[in-house]
Write a protein that holds these residues in place. Sequence first.
Motif, PDB file in Angstrom:
ATOM      1  N   UNK A 195       3.587 -25.124 -38.284  1.00 27.47           N
ATOM      2  CA  UNK A 195       3.208 -26.415 -37.719  1.00 27.47           C
ATOM      3  C   UNK A 195       2.984 -27.472 -38.802  1.00 27.47           C
ATOM      4  N   UNK A 196       2.595 -27.046 -39.998  1.00 26.90           N
ATOM      5  CA  UNK A 196       2.388 -27.965 -41.112  1.00 26.90           C
ATOM      6  C   UNK A 196       3.233 -27.513 -42.298  1.00 26.90           C
ATOM      7  N   UNK A 197       4.069 -28.423 -42.803  1.00 26.36           N
ATOM      8  CA  UNK A 197       4.987 -28.078 -43.882  1.00 26.36           C
ATOM      9  C   UNK A 197       4.943 -29.146 -44.969  1.00 26.36           C
ATOM     10  N   UNK A 198       4.634 -28.734 -46.192  1.00 24.62           N
ATOM     11  CA  UNK A 198       4.573 -29.641 -47.337  1.00 24.62           C
ATOM     12  C   UNK A 198       5.756 -29.364 -48.250  1.00 24.62           C
ATOM     13  N   UNK A 199       6.688 -30.314 -48.301  1.00 23.32           N
ATOM     14  CA  UNK A 199       7.864 -30.198 -49.153  1.00 23.32           C
ATOM     15  C   UNK A 199       7.913 -31.330 -50.175  1.00 23.32           C
ATOM     16  N   UNK A 200       6.753 -31.871 -50.526  1.00 17.24           N
ATOM     17  CA  UNK A 200       6.705 -32.999 -51.451  1.00 17.24           C
ATOM     18  C   UNK A 200       7.101 -32.581 -52.867  1.00 17.24           C
ATOM     19  N   UNK A 201       7.471 -33.578 -53.683  1.00 15.33           N
ATOM     20  CA  UNK A 201       7.805 -33.356 -55.100  1.00 15.33           C
ATOM     21  C   UNK A 201       8.923 -32.327 -55.282  1.00 15.33           C
ATOM     22  N   UNK A 202      10.013 -32.478 -54.519  1.00 20.69           N
ATOM     23  CA  UNK A 202      11.090 -31.500 -54.629  1.00 20.69           C
ATOM     24  C   UNK A 202      12.448 -32.087 -54.982  1.00 20.69           C
ATOM     25  N   UNK A 203      12.509 -33.364 -55.311  1.00 15.37           N
ATOM     26  CA  UNK A 203      13.744 -33.974 -55.798  1.00 15.37           C
ATOM     27  C   UNK A 203      14.921 -33.808 -54.838  1.00 15.37           C
ATOM     28  N   UNK A 211      12.373 -39.107 -53.535  1.00 19.81           N
ATOM     29  CA  UNK A 211      13.443 -40.032 -53.873  1.00 19.81           C
ATOM     30  C   UNK A 211      14.560 -40.104 -52.857  1.00 19.81           C
ATOM     31  N   UNK A 212      14.224 -40.050 -51.560  1.00 17.85           N
ATOM     32  CA  UNK A 212      15.250 -40.069 -50.520  1.00 17.85           C
ATOM     33  C   UNK A 212      16.103 -41.329 -50.544  1.00 17.85           C
ATOM     34  N   UNK A 213      15.467 -42.479 -50.775  1.00 15.74           N
ATOM     35  CA  UNK A 213      16.195 -43.732 -50.691  1.00 15.74           C
ATOM     36  C   UNK A 213      16.584 -44.053 -49.260  1.00 15.74           C
ATOM     37  N   UNK A 214      17.442 -45.063 -49.100  1.00 18.17           N
ATOM     38  CA  UNK A 214      17.829 -45.506 -47.759  1.00 18.17           C
ATOM     39  C   UNK A 214      18.732 -44.502 -47.041  1.00 18.17           C
ATOM     40  N   UNK A 215      19.501 -43.743 -47.807  1.00 18.00           N
ATOM     41  CA  UNK A 215      20.375 -42.729 -47.194  1.00 18.00           C
ATOM     42  C   UNK A 215      19.528 -41.674 -46.484  1.00 18.00           C
ATOM     43  N   UNK A 216      18.477 -41.234 -47.159  1.00 20.68           N
ATOM     44  CA  UNK A 216      17.588 -40.259 -46.538  1.00 20.68           C
ATOM     45  C   UNK A 216      16.848 -40.842 -45.358  1.00 20.68           C
ATOM     46  N   UNK A 217      16.450 -42.128 -45.473  1.00 19.62           N
ATOM     47  CA  UNK A 217      15.748 -42.790 -44.373  1.00 19.62           C
ATOM     48  C   UNK A 217      16.631 -42.868 -43.136  1.00 19.62           C
ATOM     49  N   UNK A 218      17.916 -43.102 -43.332  1.00 17.86           N
ATOM     50  CA  UNK A 218      18.862 -43.143 -42.217  1.00 17.86           C
ATOM     51  C   UNK A 218      18.896 -41.798 -41.500  1.00 17.86           C
ATOM     52  N   UNK A 219      19.005 -40.711 -42.262  1.00 18.25           N
ATOM     53  CA  UNK A 219      19.083 -39.380 -41.651  1.00 18.25           C
ATOM     54  C   UNK A 219      17.795 -39.020 -40.928  1.00 18.25           C
ATOM     55  N   UNK A 220      16.666 -39.330 -41.545  1.00 16.69           N
ATOM     56  CA  UNK A 220      15.385 -39.013 -40.922  1.00 16.69           C
ATOM     57  C   UNK A 220      15.159 -39.868 -39.675  1.00 16.69           C
ATOM     58  N   UNK A 221      15.640 -41.119 -39.719  1.00 11.61           N
ATOM     59  CA  UNK A 221      15.550 -41.980 -38.536  1.00 11.61           C
ATOM     60  C   UNK A 221      16.342 -41.410 -37.375  1.00 11.61           C
TER      61      UNK A 221
END
Length: 421
Positions: free
Chosen positions: A154-162, A205-215
């Motif tokens: 239910x809780x997943x931390x994947x921060x700081x993974x480039x 560092x997702x940038x806008x490309x990552x934001x598009x996919x997550x959106x």
Amino acid sequence: MLRLWCFSAVSELKLIREDLSTEELYLQACKLVGVVPVRYFLRNLGSAAINLNHHGLGPLGAKALAITDMHTTTLELADNFLLAEGARHLMEMLRANFTIHNLDLSDNHLQSAGAECVAKMLLENISIKSLKLSGISCILIETSVCSQSNYRVKELDLSHNQFCGRGGEHLGQMIGEYDTPDSHAVFLCRQVNTTLKHLDLSFNGFGNEGALALGEALKFNNTLVHLDLNNNRISDEGASLLCKGLEANDTLRVLQLAYNSLTVEGALTLINVVKNTPKTAIEEINICNVLVNENFVQLLELICQEHPSLEVQYGGVGGFIAKKPRKRIDPMKVIQDYLDQRKLRLWDFFRNIDKDGTMRVPVVDFRKAVQQSSIPLEKFQIEELIQRLDRDRTGIVDYRSARSYRSTLNTELRRHSLSNA
């Protein structure tokens, strides 16, 4: 009688007697693999939570732990240089362990091989609810590694993974049910659409490309309530792409977007999606580094009338506007002037809120007291004051710091008066 975990690669471990106590079993395991026992672990064997962060366990120390039948519910192993080998040993144990609910494997240099072991374990483990994999230096795992079937985290931390931009695409698949023509991998699992509630993807560092996919993923996800995208190089364009998903989402409550490349334009896009989406569940938006303008503040005031539970943390008023804004007045000075006119002390004001006399007031009570008083403060000024009095976001206003803040303010005002004399 304790169960003995036997690994095919270490046949000599089968020689350990099954009737040993947990402590004896751990000591024997340490002796066999050639490591020094961790005394802290021995002292806390019966505890519900065991914190072994920063103990320098290494792969062999992890192997010794894996042999021991643990009954703790929380196991913290961050920063122990476990590597993929250590992860493999632990995951063998966790496949049949049903007591550990919270697991932290952050900063252990697991790489993709170690993360793959974690993914395979999740197919069989049915007890882990919270999993921290921050800073494990992993980017992708092939889709065949795992599936949705037994994934209950239910809780997943994947921060700081480039992960960067393309990583956002793979993670987008993880939290949604959409596909893109050229995507070929996901991280840890596909379509965690029925369980995951809290997801930390900061510093990737997702940038806008990552934001598009997550959106795109947010259009289909119906369980996620907290999404942390702090420090991901997302610009106003990326915020707009993310908001496309928010328009169709009715479960996300908290969106963290601090320390991205947002301006007041992106900030306006974010609050407008709340304004224009009747079924939105958004209650908190964090853009605490973004300077906004008066137009933003006025719009936020209107939106909060329809969504009174909405809280937006921003960096203050000072973003680009076409005309010069009116001079801002420090909210603490407004309170002080109000009290001076009524011959009251700042101490009296806080003590009326602090019924217990602890000199500490919950932010919720402080906000309510100020709003219900006749002090001429607008909502954004109250929030600015709270941010100053609770800098560490503890949810508590310590009014001893308020007195210090007032003293500093008076000093600054006197210095300003002298410089203009």
